[in-house]
Design a protein around this motif. Structure first.
Motif, mmCIF file in Angstrom:
data_model
loop_
_atom_site.group_PDB
_atom_site.id
_atom_site.type_symbol
_atom_site.label_atom_id
_atom_site.label_comp_id
_atom_site.label_asym_id
_atom_site.label_seq_id
_atom_site.Cartn_x
_atom_site.Cartn_y
_atom_site.Cartn_z
ATOM 1 N N LEU A 288 -17.393 28.920 95.843
ATOM 2 C CA LEU A 288 -17.999 30.071 96.290
ATOM 3 C C LEU A 288 -18.019 29.971 98.024
ATOM 4 O O LEU A 288 -17.791 30.568 98.542
ATOM 5 C CB LEU A 288 -19.554 30.137 95.870
ATOM 6 C CG LEU A 288 -20.278 31.184 96.462
ATOM 7 C CD1 LEU A 288 -19.702 32.630 95.885
ATOM 8 C CD2 LEU A 288 -21.680 31.303 95.538
ATOM 9 N N LEU A 289 -18.243 28.798 98.524
ATOM 10 C CA LEU A 289 -18.275 28.625 99.837
ATOM 11 C C LEU A 289 -16.836 28.846 100.326
ATOM 12 O O LEU A 289 -16.773 29.565 101.772
ATOM 13 C CB LEU A 289 -18.885 27.198 100.424
ATOM 14 C CG LEU A 289 -20.319 26.987 100.076
ATOM 15 C CD1 LEU A 289 -20.447 25.542 100.590
ATOM 16 C CD2 LEU A 289 -21.412 28.071 100.674
ATOM 17 N N ARG A 290 -16.006 28.378 99.833
ATOM 18 C CA ARG A 290 -14.548 28.755 100.342
ATOM 19 C C ARG A 290 -14.221 29.969 100.427
ATOM 20 O O ARG A 290 -13.571 30.384 101.343
ATOM 21 C CB ARG A 290 -13.586 27.627 99.759
ATOM 22 C CG ARG A 290 -13.845 26.370 99.938
ATOM 23 C CD ARG A 290 -12.551 25.424 99.406
ATOM 24 N NE ARG A 290 -12.340 25.363 97.900
ATOM 25 C CZ ARG A 290 -13.191 24.597 97.086
ATOM 26 N NH1 ARG A 290 -13.839 23.501 97.603
ATOM 27 N NH2 ARG A 290 -13.099 24.508 95.639
ATOM 28 N N ARG A 291 -14.658 30.656 99.427
ATOM 29 C CA ARG A 291 -14.323 32.256 99.448
ATOM 30 C C ARG A 291 -15.152 32.907 100.448
ATOM 31 O O ARG A 291 -14.636 33.874 101.180
ATOM 32 C CB ARG A 291 -14.866 32.908 98.014
ATOM 33 C CG ARG A 291 -14.088 32.463 96.868
ATOM 34 C CD ARG A 291 -14.409 33.228 95.455
ATOM 35 N NE ARG A 291 -13.968 32.748 94.295
ATOM 36 C CZ ARG A 291 -14.039 33.145 93.222
ATOM 37 N NH1 ARG A 291 -14.269 34.618 93.293
ATOM 38 N NH2 ARG A 291 -13.526 32.786 92.125
ATOM 39 N N LEU A 292 -16.483 32.442 100.689
ATOM 40 C CA LEU A 292 -17.034 33.014 101.867
ATOM 41 C C LEU A 292 -16.301 32.975 103.248
ATOM 42 O O LEU A 292 -16.615 33.819 104.046
ATOM 43 C CB LEU A 292 -18.655 32.577 101.872
ATOM 44 C CG LEU A 292 -19.386 32.948 100.598
ATOM 45 C CD1 LEU A 292 -20.529 32.133 100.739
ATOM 46 C CD2 LEU A 292 -19.597 34.494 100.816
ATOM 47 N N ASP A 293 -15.890 31.793 103.447
ATOM 48 C CA ASP A 293 -15.176 31.486 104.403
ATOM 49 C C ASP A 293 -13.686 32.289 104.473
ATOM 50 O O ASP A 293 -13.231 32.328 105.805
ATOM 51 C CB ASP A 293 -14.898 29.894 104.752
ATOM 52 C CG ASP A 293 -16.078 29.189 105.300
ATOM 53 O OD1 ASP A 293 -16.839 29.675 105.921
ATOM 54 O OD2 ASP A 293 -15.949 27.914 105.019
ATOM 55 N N ARG A 294 -13.354 32.857 103.781
ATOM 56 C CA ARG A 294 -12.208 33.672 103.834
ATOM 57 C C ARG A 294 -12.625 35.421 103.689
ATOM 58 O O ARG A 294 -11.923 36.092 103.714
ATOM 59 C CB ARG A 294 -11.262 33.273 102.804
ATOM 60 C CG ARG A 294 -10.593 32.175 102.988
ATOM 61 C CD ARG A 294 -9.485 31.691 102.313
ATOM 62 N NE ARG A 294 -10.209 31.226 100.666
ATOM 63 C CZ ARG A 294 -9.867 31.261 99.528
ATOM 64 N NH1 ARG A 294 -8.757 32.027 99.290
ATOM 65 N NH2 ARG A 294 -10.421 30.821 98.735
ATOM 66 N N PHE A 295 -13.881 35.657 103.895
ATOM 67 C CA PHE A 295 -14.539 36.930 103.497
ATOM 68 C C PHE A 295 -13.838 37.789 104.780
ATOM 69 O O PHE A 295 -13.396 38.874 104.622
ATOM 70 C CB PHE A 295 -15.866 36.832 103.385
ATOM 71 C CG PHE A 295 -16.593 38.161 103.003
ATOM 72 C CD1 PHE A 295 -16.755 38.580 101.841
ATOM 73 C CD2 PHE A 295 -16.820 39.248 104.058
ATOM 74 C CE1 PHE A 295 -17.356 39.978 101.306
ATOM 75 C CE2 PHE A 295 -17.563 40.297 103.770
ATOM 76 C CZ PHE A 295 -17.631 40.829 102.420
ATOM 77 N N HIS A 296 -14.131 37.376 105.853
ATOM 78 C CA HIS A 296 -13.708 38.028 107.120
ATOM 79 C C HIS A 296 -12.195 37.433 107.474
ATOM 80 O O HIS A 296 -12.116 36.443 107.463
ATOM 81 C CB HIS A 296 -14.616 38.005 108.155
ATOM 82 C CG HIS A 296 -15.968 38.412 107.888
ATOM 83 N ND1 HIS A 296 -16.148 39.941 107.509
ATOM 84 C CD2 HIS A 296 -17.180 38.030 107.678
ATOM 85 C CE1 HIS A 296 -17.299 40.428 107.277
ATOM 86 N NE2 HIS A 296 -18.044 39.207 107.474
ATOM 87 N N VAL A 297 -11.334 38.401 107.875
ATOM 88 C CA VAL A 297 -9.912 37.907 108.550
ATOM 89 C C VAL A 297 -10.023 38.345 110.082
ATOM 90 O O VAL A 297 -10.327 39.445 110.287
ATOM 91 C CB VAL A 297 -8.993 38.630 107.476
ATOM 92 C CG1 VAL A 297 -7.477 38.108 108.264
ATOM 93 C CG2 VAL A 297 -9.040 38.567 106.063
ATOM 94 N N ALA A 298 -9.582 37.339 110.634
ATOM 95 C CA ALA A 298 -9.684 37.365 112.164
ATOM 96 C C ALA A 298 -8.609 38.414 112.522
ATOM 97 O O ALA A 298 -7.351 38.627 111.927
ATOM 98 C CB ALA A 298 -8.943 36.021 112.654
ATOM 99 N N PRO A 299 -9.034 39.434 113.256
ATOM 100 C CA PRO A 299 -8.054 40.583 113.456
ATOM 101 C C PRO A 299 -6.753 40.102 114.480
ATOM 102 O O PRO A 299 -5.848 40.847 114.200
ATOM 103 C CB PRO A 299 -8.872 41.455 114.253
ATOM 104 C CG PRO A 299 -9.998 40.973 114.807
ATOM 105 C CD PRO A 299 -10.180 39.608 113.827
ATOM 106 N N THR A 300 -6.782 39.125 114.904
ATOM 107 C CA THR A 300 -5.784 38.814 115.758
ATOM 108 C C THR A 300 -4.646 37.836 115.015
ATOM 109 O O THR A 300 -3.602 37.625 115.669
ATOM 110 C CB THR A 300 -6.239 37.931 117.033
ATOM 111 O OG1 THR A 300 -7.248 37.003 116.665
ATOM 112 C CG2 THR A 300 -7.038 38.866 118.003
ATOM 113 N N ALA A 301 -5.276 37.411 113.941
ATOM 114 C CA ALA A 301 -4.202 36.622 113.242
ATOM 115 C C ALA A 301 -2.991 36.962 112.796
ATOM 116 O O ALA A 301 -2.932 38.274 112.194
ATOM 117 C CB ALA A 301 -5.192 36.118 111.972
ATOM 118 N N VAL A 302 -1.788 36.710 113.254
ATOM 119 C CA VAL A 302 -0.626 37.179 112.812
ATOM 120 C C VAL A 302 -0.163 36.518 111.596
ATOM 121 O O VAL A 302 0.248 37.166 110.552
ATOM 122 C CB VAL A 302 0.421 36.911 113.837
ATOM 123 C CG1 VAL A 302 1.856 37.527 113.603
ATOM 124 C CG2 VAL A 302 -0.089 37.436 115.351
#
Ligand SMILES: [Zn+2]
Length: 376
Positions: A288-302
């Protein structure tokens, strides 16, 4: 077979207790703490807010506490790893718990000089206990990446502390929690949590207990069980289900990200969990914590790693020590103030002023997003 943990208790230089919980470290003969610490800091007083009926702990000595020390002076790493002796005298540990050096509540909080009965200015010693739990000796680790066996050891430490702290005179509530991320004021980066043993039932827990009692009185049933059954039936806010645990975004979520993780069987607190429930938690919770760490995606990430470690507060809502055990259902509640990359929800006028919560995130959308993020 139940997870095996060895428990070793010792004392730090100023008399505070330290307890090692070992699953891997073979032998343990605790090293003495040789720091010249002087007398231990005790908690101060609590004041009663006559307007709201809530206690406030006055902990002015906490102003002097450690604030983001350089990594080689981390007080939570084992001694010998950094340039100065730490709070943990031993050179290795698996999980360790010790009394907070700057506690908001302590057993030694002094009696008041003049306990004058004064109805509008009621005061009491802030008697209880505050502890720090180091989840791993790896300074740059994180809870989400712990192997299941280590998570089980952390859980055993929480169980042990809940049991022991509940026995202290005057303790009414035990709260095990983790604050993660500088966004919410974490002053040490080392993966750790805290345990507060309060001499009263805190306001939100008291409100939850009152609701559960009303529900019992009107329906004869356990509120937490009815809510879980209703969430499972609705389905739209479910995040994950395992043999023994269910996670969902609650119907009336207050925070931009809010998830409750509850055991499928009705239990009031952590000590009541079976070995199977504990083992299952050790797998489910880091997922669950790993999913939470991917909840938001960095807008600058290519491409590549776009994760934004989610700042969160994760806390175990257990039954109060002395009342309401038969009406309570254990839950782990995880909340985050991060509503979008770089954007925090602040508790402003409505929330801070009157406790009137406003959220602009639908819990159904939070749950849908978290359902997508299964481990690769
Ligand atoms: Zn550290």
């Amino acid at each position: 077979m139940a997870h095996q943990v060895r428990r070793t208790s010792a004392r730090l230089a100023d008399g505070r207790e330290i307890i090692y919980f070992d699953d891997e470290t073979e032998t343990r003969s605790p090293r003495p703490d040789e720091r010249p610490l002087g007398a231990r800091a005790e908690a101060g007083e609590m004041r009663f807010d006559a307007l709201t009926g809530e206690w406030v702990a006055v902990a002015s000595h906490r102003q002097n506490r450690t604030f983001l020390p350089p990594p080689d002076e981390c007080p939570l790493c084992p001694t010998g790893r950094g340039s100065v002796p730490s709070e943990v005298p031993d050179p290795a540990y698996d999980v360790v718990v010790f009394e907070n050096r700057f506690p908001s509540f302590s057993e030694g909080a002094a009696d008041l000089d003049s306990p004058v009965p004064e109805p509008l200015f009621a005061t009491a010693p802030a008697r209880g206990r505050c502890e720090v739990v180091c989840f791993t000796s790896d300074h740059s680790g994180q809870f989400a990446q712990l192997p299941p066996a280590r998570v089980e050891t952390v859980l055993e430490a929480w169980v042990d502390r809940t049991t022991e702290l509940s026995r202290l005179p005057g303790v009414d509530y035990v709260f095990c929690f983790e604050n993660r991320g500088p966004e919410i004021g974490v002053t040490l980066h080392h993966p750790h949590g805290q345990i507060y043993a309060y001499p009263y039932v805190p306001a939100r827990s008291r409100a939850m207990l009152e609701r559960a009692r009303e529900h019992r009185a009107t329906t004869g049933r356990l509120l937490g069980s009815d809510v879980l059954a209703a969430e499972v039936a609705a389905g739209s806010r479910l995040v994950l289900e395992s043999e023994h645990w269910t996670a969902y975004a609650p119907y009336a979520s207050r925070w931009p990200v809010e998830v409750h993780l509850v055991p499928n069987r009705a239990v009031p607190d952590l000590p009541a969990l079976t070995a199977q429930e504990r083992a299952d938690f050790a797998t489910v919770y880091p997922q669950l914590l790993r999913r939470l760490d991917r909840f938001h995606v960095a807008p600058t990430a290519v491409d590549g790693d776009a994760t934004i470690p989610l700042p969160y507060i994760a806390g175990w809502h257990q039954a109060p020590v002395n009342v309401g055990r038969e009406d309570w259902r254990l839950s782990m509640q995880i909340t985050s103030i991060l509503r979008a990359p770089g954007k925090l929800k602040y508790l402003a006028g409505s929330e801070s002023g009157v406790g009137g919560w406003v959220t602009d995130v639908a819990p159904e959308a939070v749950a849908a997003r978290l359902r997508e993020l299964v481990d690769a």
